[in-house]
Design a protein around this motif. Structure first.
Motif: not given
Lengths: 438, 229
Positions: A101-102, A329-331, A360-362, A374-375
């Protein structure tokens, strides 16, 4: 001297290291390999094209002073409320379920900051993405997970998914590890099972039915919403022509480099066309029907930088769509997580076991602890930055070609570096006036 | 009581008028004449009204219906009540393929036969067919009840999830992972409830039905089951 010279050990070009490892893996497990992402093999791509730029006969625009517009209207054919995106780059459909969802929220935040749209995916619409996406395209897929008329009406556009580039002719797949309580509820399925979405729509078959399906969606939404038809690149000329005939406002054409959340490796690498070989036939179909620029064409599959964007537009597309690059780009696949990627048996840049839900990057996970990494605000900012760079890069090239709007880029601005690319893109081989097949 | 003649009124006008209604509208009963097989009649209704359609309808009649009652005095084309959320749709004639496809709630009653793929990918809808259903009915059916008074065609319930299938007549063949299951009291009661809602209270004996559902063997991929796919 009794030493006999020996030849250097010679690896097989056919049975290469990856092929050998796959044979061993198959022999050990008895099941095909599943992974995320798009085709990794080398195929003719935008890298095989170059822009010519301005010259004595072409007048460039001043890089930092003269305007080069980037906006696009989508859905102008029939929809009472076509959508207006400020840059010709949209975010492709990716489901809640395959993504956290993030991550969905971050995609919405990033896209909205630069004035473009996001797209739902095979799992329904979440509040997070609706709330954070100024422009949201709602996909109608064969599974119809979460499909409902309220979300249909609060979407900004509707995308009927016939296929996608990673697996034209294939359905969806979400393995049990990622079926959380929320995902299960949205999809009306038991938790922890392997969820396999159908490859065909349940209530229409073929282009004549598609026309009636589109009519129904227009009636339900009172003819307000643009209706896209998304196809995987396989028979782009005919698919485009049939989608236009069926009444689509927008065609979305996805090449084999376009990603998927989870599909068989053999499917991803061996079915469908690279996007370079699909754009010109689709544009030709639109031109033959007198519908080029009236029905908009969005292309996707392997878009990485502003040059790719500019080349896709020059070949006749109205906009591009990105998925894999947006996740990066998000990670996604960030070297910062290298230690954890190693534990998963891979390395940053190669991680594609998105279906296992241990990202691992969520991003490609439903694990609450991983997803919390992930923010959405920071990741959204990164995506907005990246989209801005893509746009600036495309503008840089367009100005050099003398174009005051990205849409004015044209095949004449391009040459090809290889015979294959020249044939697919229908532009001359560099330094010649030869276009194979013409 | 508004009466719309589709021979003279454009469909778009009818549907737009129905969509404009508020939940407490006084115009709660509509008559539609001369449908003549038009598609998407009364699609996307969202308020508790009744729409009576006098004649045969084309594809997707009452598609995505929510709360409304749609009575079709005639036969229905492909995908009647597809993706219905709630409410009641009643077809007095036969229904073409994919009746009630992907429906998430509500009740669909078909007095005649339903063609192939009846209840395909159903997600909570209840479907009652007085006649028989064609092949591949309840394919990938996730939730809800499909009740068939007559026979079922080939591959009933192929790749079924948690939907319940009740068939009174013969089943030509079961699809992958679909098996006959014990008809316990709870299932008889569930069937009774569906029949009651469909207007067959006391007329049909639940004991005459057999129940079919998922063996749940294909829920997670196992290589030894590969041949079943």
């Amino acid at each position: 001297m009794d030493w006999t010279p020996r030849t250097t050990p010679r690896p097989s070009a056919v049975f290469d290291e990856f092929s050998l490892s796959e044979i061993r893996r198959a022999a050990a497990t008895g099941i095909y390999d599943i992974r995320g992402g798009g085709a990794k093999r080398k195929v003719p791509h935008f890298d095989d094209l170059l822009f010519l730029g301005a010259s004595v006969s072409r007048y460039p625009l001043e890089g930092y002073r003269e305007k080069c517009a980037t906006d696009v209207w989508l859905g102008t054919r029939f929809a009472e409320k076509p959508i207006h995106i400020k840059i010709p780059i949209t975010i492709a459909g990716m489901s809640f379920g395959s993504l956290s969802a993030q991550a969905k929220e971050a995609l919405g935040r990033g896209a909205s900051q630069v004035g473009t749209s996001t797209t739902t995916g095979d799992g329904g619409m979440t509040e997070e993405e609706r709330h954070h996406s100024t422009l949201l395209v709602y996909q109608l897929l064969p599974s119809r997970y979460g499909m409902n008329p309220d979300d249909l009406r609060r979407a900004d556009a509707i995308e009927i998914v016939v296929g996608q580039g990673a697996k034209p002719g294939g359905g969806g797949m979400l393995l049990g590890q990622k079926i959380s309580d929320r995902v299960a509820e949205m999809r009306t399925l038991p938790k922890d099972i392997d969820q396999r979405s159908a490859c065909r729509h349940p209530d229409w078959t073929g282009p004549d039915d598609l026309e009636i399906k589109i009519e129904e969606l227009r009636e339900i939404t009172d003819w307000q919403k643009p209706i896209y038809v998304k196809v995987g690149a396989s028979r782009p000329f005919y698919d485009t022509a049939l989608a236009v005939k069926a009444g689509a406002d927008v065609i979305v054409l996805d090449g084999m480099q376009g990603g998927t959340a989870a599909t068989q490796e053999v499917f991803i690498e061996h079915v469908g066309l690279p996007i370079l070989g699909a754009i010109r036939p689709a544009v030709q179909a639109l031109q033959d029907l007198g519908m080029h620029r009236k029905v908009q064409l969005i292309v996707s599959g392997g878009i990485r930088n502003g040059a790719d964007v500019a080349k896709a537009l020059a070949l006749g597309a109205d906009a591009v769509s990105i998925g894999t690059a947006a996740l990066v780009a998000l990670g996604d696949n960030d070297p910062a997580f290298e230690e954890e990627y190693r534990k998963l048996g891979t390395t940053a840049g190669c991680y594609d076991d998105w279906h296992e839900g241990r990202d691992p990057a969520g991003i490609t996970t439903q694990d609450p602890e991983l997803a919390a990494r992930l923010d959405p605000a920071l990741a959204g900012r990164r995506l907005a930055n990246y989209l801005s760079v893509l746009t600036l890069e495309a503008q840089t090239i367009a100005r050099a070609c003398g174009k005051s709007h990205l849409r004015n880029l044209e095949p004449e601005d391009l040459v090809a570096l290889t015979v294959e690319a020249a044939a697919m893109a229908k532009v001359p081989l560099a330094g010649t006036d030869w276009i194979p097949g013409t | 009581m508004p009466e719309i003649d589709l021979g003279t009124t454009p469909l778009r006008e009818l549907n737009a008028a129905l969509h404009r209604l508020s939940p407490d509208t006084n115009e709660s009963h509509w008559i539609v004449d001369h449908p003549e097989g038009r598609h998407a009649i009364a699609a996307g209704l969202a308020v508790p009204i009744t729409v009576e359609i006098n004649g045969p309808v084309g594809y997707y009649c009452a598609g995505m219906n929510k709360l409304a009652t749609v009575l079709i005095h005639g036969s229905a084309g492909v995908g009647v009540a597809e993706n219905m959320m709630s409410g009641f749709v009643h077809v007095t004639g036969d229904a073409s393929q994919s009746a009630g496809a992907t429906g998430r709630g509500g009740l669909l009653r078909i007095d005649g036969n339903a063609s192939s793929r009846c209840g395909i990918s159903m997600k909570g809808i209840d479907i009652v067919v007085k006649g028989s259903v064609g092949h591949m009915s309840a394919f990938m059916a996730q939730a809800g009840n499909l009740v068939v008074f007559g026979d079922a065609g080939e591959a009933l319930g192929d790749s079924i999830y948690e939907a319940r299938l009740f068939v009174r007549g013969k089943v030509k063949g079961l699809g992958a992972d679909c098996i006959e299951k014990e008809m316990r009291d709870e299932h008889k009661q569930a069937l009774h409830n569906v029949l009651e809602r469909a207007g067959f209270d006391g007329q049909i004996d639940p004991d005459e039905f057999k129940r079919y559902g998922s063996a749940r063997k294909l829920y997670n991929f196992k290589v030894d089951n590969a041949g079943a796919y």
